[in-house]
Scaffold this motif. Structure first.
Motif, short mmCIF file in Angstrom:
data_model
loop_
_atom_site.label_atom_id
_atom_site.label_comp_id
_atom_site.label_asym_id
_atom_site.label_seq_id
_atom_site.Cartn_x
_atom_site.Cartn_y
_atom_site.Cartn_z
N PHE A 135 -4.21 -42.19 -61.60
CA PHE A 135 -2.77 -42.45 -61.67
C PHE A 135 -2.42 -43.69 -60.86
O PHE A 135 -3.13 -44.04 -59.92
CB PHE A 135 -1.99 -41.25 -61.09
CG PHE A 135 -2.03 -40.05 -61.97
CD1 PHE A 135 -1.30 -40.00 -63.14
CD2 PHE A 135 -2.84 -38.98 -61.65
CE1 PHE A 135 -1.36 -38.89 -63.97
CE2 PHE A 135 -2.92 -37.87 -62.47
CZ PHE A 135 -2.17 -37.82 -63.63
N PRO A 136 -1.28 -44.33 -61.22
CA PRO A 136 -0.85 -45.51 -60.44
C PRO A 136 -0.44 -45.11 -59.01
O PRO A 136 0.16 -44.05 -58.82
CB PRO A 136 0.37 -46.03 -61.20
CG PRO A 136 0.54 -45.21 -62.41
CD PRO A 136 -0.39 -44.04 -62.34
N SER B 42 -5.13 -45.13 -52.07
CA SER B 42 -4.29 -44.00 -51.66
C SER B 42 -4.84 -43.27 -50.44
O SER B 42 -4.13 -42.49 -49.81
CB SER B 42 -4.20 -43.00 -52.80
OG SER B 42 -5.47 -42.37 -52.98
N VAL C 98 -10.16 -50.47 -61.45
CA VAL C 98 -9.43 -51.73 -61.23
C VAL C 98 -10.43 -52.69 -60.57
O VAL C 98 -11.39 -52.26 -59.95
CB VAL C 98 -8.17 -51.52 -60.34
CG1 VAL C 98 -7.16 -50.63 -61.04
CG2 VAL C 98 -8.53 -50.94 -58.97
N GLY D 283 -0.08 -52.22 -58.27
CA GLY D 283 -0.94 -52.39 -59.45
C GLY D 283 -2.27 -51.66 -59.35
O GLY D 283 -3.18 -51.91 -60.14
N GLN D 284 -2.39 -50.73 -58.38
CA GLN D 284 -3.68 -50.06 -58.16
C GLN D 284 -3.61 -48.60 -58.62
O GLN D 284 -2.54 -48.11 -58.97
CB GLN D 284 -4.05 -50.12 -56.67
CG GLN D 284 -4.08 -51.55 -56.14
CD GLN D 284 -4.99 -52.45 -56.95
OE1 GLN D 284 -6.06 -52.04 -57.37
NE2 GLN D 284 -4.56 -53.68 -57.18
N THR D 285 -4.75 -47.94 -58.62
CA THR D 285 -4.80 -46.54 -59.07
C THR D 285 -5.57 -45.68 -58.07
O THR D 285 -6.45 -46.17 -57.36
CB THR D 285 -5.52 -46.41 -60.44
OG1 THR D 285 -6.81 -47.02 -60.33
CG2 THR D 285 -4.74 -47.08 -61.55
#
Ligand code: SAH
Length: 213
Positions: free
Chosen positions: A55-56, A91, A206, A60-62
């Motif tokens: 998920f974002p 995260s 990414v 712009g990262q996940t």
């Protein structure tokens, strides 16, 4: 920040899914069973947090898919007090998995916004990596090397030399290599100059961004 019986139930189901997909390391599964992944995501994704999906997370990262986190972590063969270098804190979810498994975690993030957000979040959840750095993962952390394991959580166009150099003999580097699609690659350091290489299937990440200045 709430973690409820419902969340715990969803996590138990997620662990089953990961076992069905071939994850066997009990310590990895136990960490995933305990960590409230929904608290690492924007609250609008709360209902989806325990699906096996990326998920974002902003900038712009996940956050990586749980299966990918489990697969990469399993390859590290973590033992308590192992020193692990993570490239791409994002995260902090992968960081948390490593910490719960008893590793001493050193992690680098190049997006300042994510670095600040995650540095604030982890202590609130009682998770204490040894060292979080805002910087360029291509360089590793020479001041803290050597490491028992290095995990790269973004797609690398090539293997950064510094990360190979910062591995202990016997240490493991887990890195997805490629541009559009990446091949999960495990390097085991045999001695000063030799590395055993294993290619373990295709994943999508990414990109690991390089500062060209
Ligand atoms: N482990 C993270 C995955 C985040 S996605 C998680 O579970 O949430 C990959 C992360 O790598 C992104 O946060 C991105 O900003 C970071 N990244 C990309 N290039 C980097 C570099 N050169 N050095 C450090 N971090 C980098």
């Amino acid at each position: 920040m709430k973690d409820t019986a419902k969340h715990q139930g969803l996590r138990n189901q997620l662990v089953k899914v990961l076992q069905e997909k071939g994850i066997t390391d009990k310590n990895v599964l136990e960490a995933i069973r305990k960590i409230p992944r929904h608290l690492f995501l924007n609250s609008s994704f709360e209902d989806y947090a325990y699906q096996d999906k990326a998920f974002p997370i902003g900038a712009g990262q996940t956050i990586s898919q749980p299966y990918t986190v489990a697969f990469q972590t399993q390859l590290l063969e973590i033992k308590k007090d192992y020193k692990i270098l993570e490239i791409g804190t994002g995260s902090g979810y992968q960081t948390a998995v490593l910490c719960l498994m008893g590793a001493k975690v050193f992690s680098i993030e190049r997006q300042n916004e994510l670095f600040k957000q995650t540095s604030a979040l982890l202590p609130k959840l009682g998770i204490r990596p040894k060292h979080l750095t805002f910087g360029d993962g291509y360089k590793g952390l020479p001041g803290f090397a050597p490491f028992d394991g290095v995990i790269v959580t973004a797609g690398a166009p090539y293997v950064p030399q510094a990360l190979m150099a910062q591995l202990k003999i016997g240490g493991r580097l887990v890195i997805p290599i490629g541009d559009d699609v990446q091949v999960m690659t495990l390097f085991i350091r045999k001695n000063e100059t030799q590395f055993e290489k294993h290619e373990l299937g295709e994943f999508r990440f990414v990109p690991l961004l390089e500062d060209k200045n």
